[in-house]
Scaffold this motif. Structure first.
Motif, PDB file in Angstrom:
ATOM      1  N   VAL A  82      35.686  18.266   1.757  1.00 49.16           N
ATOM      2  CA  VAL A  82      34.892  19.594   1.874  1.00 49.16           C
ATOM      3  C   VAL A  82      33.536  18.870   1.988  1.00 49.16           C
ATOM      4  N   GLU A  84      29.452  18.256   2.569  1.00 52.00           N
ATOM      5  CA  GLU A  84      27.895  18.896   2.028  1.00 52.00           C
ATOM      6  C   GLU A  84      27.678  19.712   3.354  1.00 52.00           C
ATOM      7  N   ARG A  86      29.075  22.781   3.360  1.00 53.55           N
ATOM      8  CA  ARG A  86      30.267  23.485   3.785  1.00 53.55           C
ATOM      9  C   ARG A  86      30.686  23.396   5.173  1.00 53.55           C
ATOM     10  N   GLN A 141      30.910  31.348   0.987  1.00 55.77           N
ATOM     11  CA  GLN A 141      31.093  30.093   2.042  1.00 55.77           C
ATOM     12  C   GLN A 141      31.848  29.008   1.396  1.00 55.77           C
ATOM     13  N   GLN A 142      31.234  28.665   0.215  1.00 58.57           N
ATOM     14  CA  GLN A 142      31.785  27.267  -0.467  1.00 58.57           C
ATOM     15  C   GLN A 142      33.262  27.652  -0.878  1.00 58.57           C
ATOM     16  N   ALA A 145      35.165  26.890   2.283  1.00 63.73           N
ATOM     17  CA  ALA A 145      35.388  25.755   2.550  1.00 63.73           C
ATOM     18  C   ALA A 145      36.171  24.825   1.756  1.00 63.73           C
ATOM     19  N   PRO A 162      29.477  20.353  -4.107  1.00 69.62           N
ATOM     20  CA  PRO A 162      29.991  21.761  -4.209  1.00 69.62           C
ATOM     21  C   PRO A 162      28.926  22.680  -4.700  1.00 69.62           C
ATOM     22  N   SER A 163      28.424  22.391  -5.538  1.00 68.01           N
ATOM     23  CA  SER A 163      27.221  23.253  -6.414  1.00 68.01           C
ATOM     24  C   SER A 163      26.010  23.526  -5.795  1.00 68.01           C
ATOM     25  N   LEU A 166      23.732  26.951  -5.374  1.00 63.85           N
ATOM     26  CA  LEU A 166      24.500  28.155  -5.801  1.00 63.85           C
ATOM     27  C   LEU A 166      23.694  28.502  -7.077  1.00 63.85           C
ATOM     28  N   ILE A 174      32.985  27.622  -9.615  1.00 73.00           N
ATOM     29  CA  ILE A 174      33.265  26.462  -8.529  1.00 73.00           C
ATOM     30  C   ILE A 174      33.898  25.397  -9.754  1.00 73.00           C
TER      31      ILE A 174
END
Length: 235
Positions: A82, A84, A86, A141-142, A145, A162-163, A166, A174
């Motif tokens: 996954v 950076e 996304r 979107q995250q 992904a 992932p954060s 956000l 997440i």
């Protein structure tokens, strides 16, 4: 050991991005890699997934060397990335994005079952299955992904920031998702600028500084380390 990186080095032109890095990922665990900007965290993940070549060392997955393989063959071995930012396909629908995650698979009934499981895990994706991905929020979107990566049916999930960008409430969601998929047996390597979150989620942690491993150990021990607290936790 599920994955091992042994004395890895990666160059960008004449610049050493990472050098002599060794990382071990036990099966069923969350391993985090933290460090400042330019420390080599993203480069390390890209080397794991075959996105960039290494110039020294070796990478083993379940005891088999994979460092010579192109990225799509690394996916076939059971490693999903996954990235950076996304990197979703913004002009495609949610469902089209998810199905691209299964592009190497031929087990059609299982693909449909796994698609339903992704929708069960991410109800908002089910609601937006025919919506263009570019019209979704950053958090959605995250989730897309992550869902796309899960569609490859991985044994190991690599997650890069992932954060990032956000809202706090979405970051919490997440984090819950990461814990849930790990509890179901999926191993995770997590790169996070939010070191506090990463150390809360992980079982084991590595700290990178200027392309080298500065320290490593159980995540709960590094949370109490004075250098880590001062440099990365703002304490």
């Amino acid at each position: 050991m599920l994955l091992e990186m042994r004395k890895i080095a990666v160059n960008y032109g004449k610049i050493n991005a990472i050098r002599d890095i060794s990382i071990a990922v036990p099966e069923g665990k969350i391993v985090t890699i933290i460090g400042g900007n330019g420390a080599g965290k993203t480069t390390t993940l890209r080397a794991m997934s075959g996105m960039i070549p290494i110039v020294a060392g070796e990478i083993l997955f379940e005891g088999t060397r994979i460092d010579h393989l192109p990225a799509h063959k690394v996916v076939a071995h059971g490693i999903a990335h996954v990235p950076e930012g996304r990197r979703i396909f913004k002009d495609m629908t949610v469902e089209e994005n998810l199905r691209t995650g299964a592009f190497l698979r031929r087990d059609k009934p299982e693909i449909e079952r796994d698609l339903e499981q992704v929708y069960d895990r991410f109800p908002r994706l089910r609601e937006r299955r025919v919506q263009r991905a570019q019209t979704m929020s950053g958090g959605e979107q995250q989730m897309l992904a992550i869902g796309r990566a899960l569609m490859s049916k991985p044994r190991l999930l690599l997650m890069d920031e992932p954060s990032m960008g956000l809202a706090p409430v979405i970051v919490e969601e997440i984090a819950r998702i990461i814990e849930e998929i790990n509890a179901q047996g999926l191993s995770v390597v997590l790169v996070e600028q939010n070191a506090e979150l990463a150390l809360e989620l992980a079982h084991h942690a590595y700290v990178l500084e200027t392309g080298n491993t500065a320290m490593e150990g159980p995540a709960h021990e590094l949370r109490g380390n004075e250098h880590v607290r001062a440099a990365y936790l703002g304490l």
